[in-house]
Design an enzyme around this catalytic site. Sequence first.
Site, PDB file in Angstrom:
ATOM      1  N   ALA A 173       0.830  -1.101  -0.065  1.00 33.37           N
ATOM      2  CA  ALA A 173      -0.062   0.037   0.041  1.00 33.37           C
ATOM      3  C   ALA A 173       0.888   1.136  -0.068  1.00 33.37           C
ATOM      4  O   ALA A 173       2.064   1.225   0.072  1.00 33.37           O
ATOM      5  CB  ALA A 173      -1.085   0.082   1.272  1.00 33.37           C
ATOM      6  N   CYS A 174       0.401   2.475  -0.409  1.00 31.46           N
ATOM      7  CA  CYS A 174       1.344   3.535  -0.518  1.00 31.46           C
ATOM      8  C   CYS A 174       1.691   3.890   0.955  1.00 31.46           C
ATOM      9  O   CYS A 174       1.104   3.686   1.802  1.00 31.46           O
ATOM     10  CB  CYS A 174       0.370   4.664  -1.282  1.00 31.46           C
ATOM     11  SG  CYS A 174      -0.502   5.599   0.052  1.00 31.46           S
ATOM     12  N   LEU A 175       2.729   4.771   0.948  1.00 33.97           N
ATOM     13  CA  LEU A 175       3.423   4.932   2.210  1.00 33.97           C
ATOM     14  C   LEU A 175       2.496   6.041   3.108  1.00 33.97           C
ATOM     15  O   LEU A 175       2.599   5.974   4.366  1.00 33.97           O
ATOM     16  CB  LEU A 175       4.630   5.637   1.932  1.00 33.97           C
ATOM     17  CG  LEU A 175       5.880   4.855   1.545  1.00 33.97           C
ATOM     18  CD1 LEU A 175       7.015   5.728   1.068  1.00 33.97           C
ATOM     19  CD2 LEU A 175       6.134   3.509   2.219  1.00 33.97           C
ATOM     20  N   SER A 177      -0.199   5.377   3.921  1.00 35.51           N
ATOM     21  CA  SER A 177      -1.088   4.397   4.713  1.00 35.51           C
ATOM     22  C   SER A 177      -0.335   4.205   5.994  1.00 35.51           C
ATOM     23  O   SER A 177      -1.069   3.466   7.011  1.00 35.51           O
ATOM     24  CB  SER A 177      -1.507   2.979   3.990  1.00 35.51           C
ATOM     25  OG  SER A 177      -0.310   2.245   3.819  1.00 35.51           O
TER      26      SER A 177
END
Length: 267
Positions: A173-175, A177
Amino acid sequence: MAQQKLTKLTSILTEMESVVVAFSGGVDSSFLLKVARDVLGDKVVAAVGISDTYKPDELLEAENIAKMLEVKLLKVYTDEFSDPNFVNNPPDRCYYCKKNLFTKLIELKEQLNFNYVVDGANLDDNNDYRPGHRAIAELGVRSPLREAGFTKEEIRRFAREMGLPNWNKPAEACLASRFPYHTKITKESLRKIYSGEKYLKDLGFNIVRVRFHDPVARIELDPEELSLAVEKRTEILNHFHELGFKYVCLDLQGYRTGSMNEVLEAR
Protein backbone atom coordinates in the site's frame (compact mmCIF):
# COMPACT_ATOMS: atom_id res chain seq x y z
CA MET A 1 -15.26 -22.36 -10.92
CA ALA A 2 -12.04 -20.31 -11.11
CA GLN A 3 -11.68 -21.19 -14.78
CA GLN A 4 -15.16 -19.81 -15.39
CA LYS A 5 -14.05 -16.55 -13.79
CA LEU A 6 -11.10 -16.37 -16.17
CA THR A 7 -13.49 -16.89 -19.08
CA LYS A 8 -15.70 -14.12 -17.75
CA LEU A 9 -12.69 -11.80 -17.34
CA THR A 10 -11.68 -12.48 -20.93
CA SER A 11 -15.21 -11.66 -22.07
CA ILE A 12 -15.28 -8.40 -20.09
CA LEU A 13 -11.97 -7.25 -21.56
CA THR A 14 -13.02 -8.25 -25.07
CA GLU A 15 -16.11 -6.06 -24.78
CA MET A 16 -13.99 -3.14 -23.55
CA GLU A 17 -11.81 -3.27 -26.71
CA SER A 18 -9.11 -0.93 -25.33
CA VAL A 19 -7.94 -0.20 -21.79
CA VAL A 20 -5.49 1.79 -19.70
CA VAL A 21 -4.47 -0.42 -16.77
CA ALA A 22 -3.71 1.40 -13.52
CA PHE A 23 -0.50 -0.49 -12.84
CA SER A 24 1.41 -0.77 -9.57
CA GLY A 25 3.60 -3.80 -10.24
CA GLY A 26 1.68 -5.82 -7.65
CA VAL A 27 0.21 -9.23 -8.35
CA ASP A 28 -3.37 -8.02 -8.95
CA SER A 29 -2.59 -5.40 -11.58
CA SER A 30 0.09 -7.65 -13.11
CA PHE A 31 -2.40 -10.48 -13.57
CA LEU A 32 -4.94 -8.07 -15.05
CA LEU A 33 -2.30 -6.61 -17.38
CA LYS A 34 -1.22 -10.09 -18.53
CA VAL A 35 -4.77 -11.15 -19.41
CA ALA A 36 -5.53 -7.79 -21.03
CA ARG A 37 -2.39 -8.08 -23.15
CA ASP A 38 -3.37 -11.58 -24.24
CA VAL A 39 -6.89 -10.47 -25.12
CA LEU A 40 -6.38 -6.97 -26.51
CA GLY A 41 -2.84 -6.97 -27.86
CA ASP A 42 -1.59 -3.43 -28.44
CA LYS A 43 -4.94 -1.97 -27.33
CA VAL A 44 -3.70 -2.01 -23.75
CA VAL A 45 -1.19 0.23 -22.00
CA ALA A 46 -0.01 0.26 -18.40
CA ALA A 47 0.07 3.52 -16.47
CA VAL A 48 2.04 3.86 -13.25
CA GLY A 49 1.69 6.75 -10.82
CA ILE A 50 4.86 8.62 -9.87
CA SER A 51 4.55 10.03 -6.37
CA ASP A 52 6.44 10.57 -3.11
CA THR A 53 3.98 8.12 -1.55
CA TYR A 54 5.34 5.17 -3.54
CA LYS A 55 8.63 3.37 -3.06
CA PRO A 56 11.24 3.79 -5.84
CA ASP A 57 11.81 0.03 -5.97
CA GLU A 58 8.09 -0.47 -6.70
CA LEU A 59 8.52 1.58 -9.89
CA LEU A 60 11.48 -0.56 -10.94
CA GLU A 61 9.46 -3.73 -10.44
CA ALA A 62 6.55 -2.29 -12.43
CA GLU A 63 8.92 -1.43 -15.27
CA ASN A 64 10.33 -4.97 -15.29
CA ILE A 65 6.89 -6.63 -15.34
CA ALA A 66 5.63 -4.36 -18.13
CA LYS A 67 8.77 -5.10 -20.16
CA MET A 68 8.34 -8.84 -19.65
CA LEU A 69 4.72 -8.64 -20.82
CA GLU A 70 5.73 -6.40 -23.75
CA VAL A 71 3.27 -3.70 -22.72
CA LYS A 72 4.00 -0.01 -23.07
CA LEU A 73 4.40 1.61 -19.65
CA LEU A 74 3.44 5.28 -19.23
CA LYS A 75 4.37 7.34 -16.18
CA VAL A 76 1.76 9.64 -14.68
CA TYR A 77 3.02 12.28 -12.25
CA THR A 78 0.75 13.22 -9.37
CA ASP A 79 0.99 16.02 -6.81
CA GLU A 80 -0.93 15.05 -3.71
CA PHE A 81 0.87 17.65 -1.59
CA SER A 82 -0.95 20.45 -3.39
CA ASP A 83 -4.18 19.16 -1.84
CA PRO A 84 -4.70 19.93 1.88
CA ASN A 85 -7.25 17.09 1.99
CA PHE A 86 -4.33 14.73 1.44
CA VAL A 87 -1.77 16.48 3.64
CA ASN A 88 -4.13 16.72 6.62
CA ASN A 89 -4.80 12.99 6.35
CA PRO A 90 -8.51 12.59 7.20
CA PRO A 91 -10.03 9.08 7.28
CA ASP A 92 -11.08 9.48 3.63
CA ARG A 93 -7.60 10.60 2.52
CA CYS A 94 -7.46 7.76 0.02
CA TYR A 95 -10.47 9.23 -1.78
CA TYR A 96 -8.58 12.42 -2.63
CA CYS A 97 -5.41 10.54 -3.53
CA LYS A 98 -7.21 8.16 -5.89
CA LYS A 99 -9.24 10.98 -7.41
CA ASN A 100 -5.99 12.83 -8.19
CA LEU A 101 -4.42 9.80 -9.86
CA PHE A 102 -7.43 8.45 -11.72
CA THR A 103 -8.44 11.86 -13.03
CA LYS A 104 -5.05 11.94 -14.74
CA LEU A 105 -5.56 8.40 -16.03
CA ILE A 106 -8.92 9.39 -17.49
CA GLU A 107 -7.17 12.27 -19.29
CA LEU A 108 -4.57 9.81 -20.58
CA LYS A 109 -7.29 7.45 -21.80
CA GLU A 110 -8.88 10.28 -23.77
CA GLN A 111 -5.55 11.29 -25.29
CA LEU A 112 -5.02 7.72 -26.48
CA ASN A 113 -8.63 7.44 -27.64
CA PHE A 114 -9.04 4.31 -25.52
CA ASN A 115 -12.36 3.20 -24.03
CA TYR A 116 -11.70 2.45 -20.35
CA VAL A 117 -9.42 2.88 -17.38
CA VAL A 118 -9.29 -0.30 -15.28
CA ASP A 119 -7.75 -1.19 -11.94
CA GLY A 120 -6.82 -4.41 -10.15
CA ALA A 121 -9.35 -4.36 -7.31
CA ASN A 122 -10.76 -7.78 -6.40
CA LEU A 123 -13.43 -9.22 -4.10
CA ASP A 124 -11.13 -9.34 -1.07
CA ASP A 125 -10.74 -5.55 -1.23
CA ASN A 126 -14.36 -5.31 -0.08
CA ASN A 127 -13.30 -6.56 3.35
CA ASP A 128 -11.44 -3.36 4.31
CA TYR A 129 -12.28 0.32 4.54
CA ARG A 130 -11.27 1.72 1.13
CA PRO A 131 -12.62 5.22 0.44
CA GLY A 132 -10.60 5.29 -2.77
CA HIS A 133 -13.22 3.02 -4.31
CA ARG A 134 -15.69 5.90 -4.14
CA ALA A 135 -13.43 8.06 -6.32
CA ILE A 136 -12.98 5.21 -8.77
CA ALA A 137 -16.75 4.70 -9.03
CA GLU A 138 -17.39 8.42 -9.51
CA LEU A 139 -14.91 8.58 -12.38
CA GLY A 140 -16.29 5.53 -14.17
CA VAL A 141 -13.18 3.41 -13.68
CA ARG A 142 -13.90 -0.30 -13.88
CA SER A 143 -12.50 -3.22 -11.88
CA PRO A 144 -12.65 -6.29 -14.17
CA LEU A 145 -11.21 -8.69 -11.57
CA ARG A 146 -13.94 -7.81 -9.11
CA GLU A 147 -16.59 -7.90 -11.83
CA ALA A 148 -15.45 -11.42 -12.73
CA GLY A 149 -15.52 -12.46 -9.05
CA PHE A 150 -11.81 -13.06 -8.45
CA THR A 151 -10.40 -13.45 -4.95
CA LYS A 152 -6.78 -12.75 -4.06
CA GLU A 153 -6.04 -16.46 -3.70
CA GLU A 154 -7.38 -17.18 -7.18
CA ILE A 155 -5.38 -14.31 -8.66
CA ARG A 156 -2.17 -15.65 -7.11
CA ARG A 157 -2.87 -19.14 -8.42
CA PHE A 158 -3.42 -17.98 -11.98
CA ALA A 159 -0.48 -15.57 -11.79
CA ARG A 160 1.76 -18.47 -10.77
CA GLU A 161 0.46 -20.68 -13.59
CA MET A 162 1.04 -17.85 -16.07
CA GLY A 163 4.65 -17.46 -14.97
CA LEU A 164 4.38 -14.04 -13.36
CA PRO A 165 7.44 -13.67 -11.10
CA ASN A 166 5.56 -11.62 -8.49
CA TRP A 167 2.71 -14.13 -7.98
CA ASN A 168 3.52 -14.43 -4.25
CA LYS A 169 4.53 -10.82 -3.63
CA PRO A 170 3.17 -9.53 -0.30
CA ALA A 171 0.43 -6.92 -0.54
CA GLU A 172 1.65 -3.33 -0.67
CA ALA A 173 0.00 0.00 0.00
CA CYS A 174 1.23 3.54 -0.49
CA LEU A 175 3.43 4.99 2.24
CA ALA A 176 0.69 7.42 3.28
CA SER A 177 -1.14 4.44 4.79
CA ARG A 178 1.50 4.31 7.54
CA PHE A 179 0.18 7.45 9.27
CA PRO A 180 -2.58 7.64 11.91
CA TYR A 181 -5.52 9.64 10.61
CA HIS A 182 -5.25 13.41 11.20
CA THR A 183 -1.44 13.19 11.43
CA LYS A 184 -0.06 15.51 8.77
CA ILE A 185 1.86 13.83 5.98
CA THR A 186 5.16 15.38 4.91
CA LYS A 187 7.73 14.36 2.34
CA GLU A 188 10.36 14.07 5.07
CA SER A 189 8.26 11.68 7.14
CA LEU A 190 7.56 9.60 4.02
CA ARG A 191 11.32 9.31 3.46
CA LYS A 192 11.74 8.14 7.07
CA ILE A 193 9.14 5.43 6.58
CA TYR A 194 10.68 4.30 3.29
CA SER A 195 14.19 4.17 4.76
CA GLY A 196 13.00 2.20 7.78
CA GLU A 197 11.08 -0.35 5.72
CA LYS A 198 13.88 -0.76 3.20
CA TYR A 199 16.34 -1.36 6.01
CA LEU A 200 14.15 -4.08 7.51
CA LYS A 201 13.64 -5.68 4.10
CA ASP A 202 17.41 -5.71 3.58
CA LEU A 203 17.75 -7.48 6.94
CA GLY A 204 15.63 -10.29 5.51
CA PHE A 205 12.13 -9.56 6.80
CA ASN A 206 9.40 -10.50 4.34
CA ILE A 207 6.34 -8.42 5.29
CA VAL A 208 7.16 -5.02 6.76
CA ARG A 209 5.17 -1.98 7.84
CA VAL A 210 6.58 0.96 9.78
CA ARG A 211 3.71 2.97 11.28
CA PHE A 212 4.50 6.63 11.96
CA HIS A 213 3.44 7.61 15.50
CA ASP A 214 6.03 10.38 15.82
CA PRO A 215 8.24 10.20 17.87
CA VAL A 216 7.42 6.48 17.90
CA ALA A 217 7.98 4.00 15.08
CA ARG A 218 5.64 1.01 15.42
CA ILE A 219 6.93 -1.95 13.43
CA GLU A 220 4.58 -4.62 12.09
CA LEU A 221 6.11 -7.88 10.83
CA ASP A 222 4.98 -11.39 10.02
CA PRO A 223 4.32 -12.94 13.48
CA GLU A 224 6.73 -15.74 12.61
CA GLU A 225 9.53 -13.18 12.23
CA LEU A 226 9.03 -11.35 15.52
CA SER A 227 11.71 -13.42 17.25
CA LEU A 228 14.21 -12.46 14.54
CA ALA A 229 13.47 -8.80 15.19
CA VAL A 230 14.24 -9.30 18.87
CA GLU A 231 17.55 -10.93 17.95
CA LYS A 232 18.43 -7.95 15.77
CA ARG A 233 16.99 -5.36 18.17
CA THR A 234 20.23 -3.43 18.71
CA GLU A 235 20.95 -2.76 15.03
CA ILE A 236 17.26 -2.00 14.35
CA LEU A 237 17.19 0.47 17.24
CA ASN A 238 20.36 2.17 16.04
CA HIS A 239 19.02 2.63 12.52
CA PHE A 240 15.66 4.01 13.62
CA HIS A 241 17.29 6.36 16.10
CA GLU A 242 19.44 7.66 13.24
CA LEU A 243 16.23 8.29 11.30
CA GLY A 244 15.04 10.54 14.15
CA PHE A 245 12.64 8.26 16.02
CA LYS A 246 12.91 8.50 19.80
CA TYR A 247 11.12 5.22 20.49
CA VAL A 248 10.92 1.99 18.49
CA CYS A 249 8.10 -0.46 19.20
CA LEU A 250 7.52 -3.96 17.87
CA ASP A 251 3.79 -4.66 17.44
CA LEU A 252 3.22 -8.10 18.98
CA GLN A 253 0.03 -8.55 16.97
CA GLY A 254 2.12 -8.50 13.82
CA TYR A 255 1.26 -7.25 10.36
CA ARG A 256 -2.40 -7.01 9.35
CA THR A 257 -4.01 -5.19 6.45
CA GLY A 258 -5.43 -1.77 7.29
CA SER A 259 -4.32 -1.66 10.92
CA MET A 260 -4.77 2.11 10.93
CA ASN A 261 -8.49 1.53 10.36
CA GLU A 262 -8.83 -0.26 13.69
CA VAL A 263 -9.43 3.07 15.44
CA LEU A 264 -12.32 3.75 13.05
CA GLU A 265 -13.85 0.36 13.83
CA ALA A 266 -13.49 1.06 17.56
CA ARG A 267 -15.48 4.26 17.16
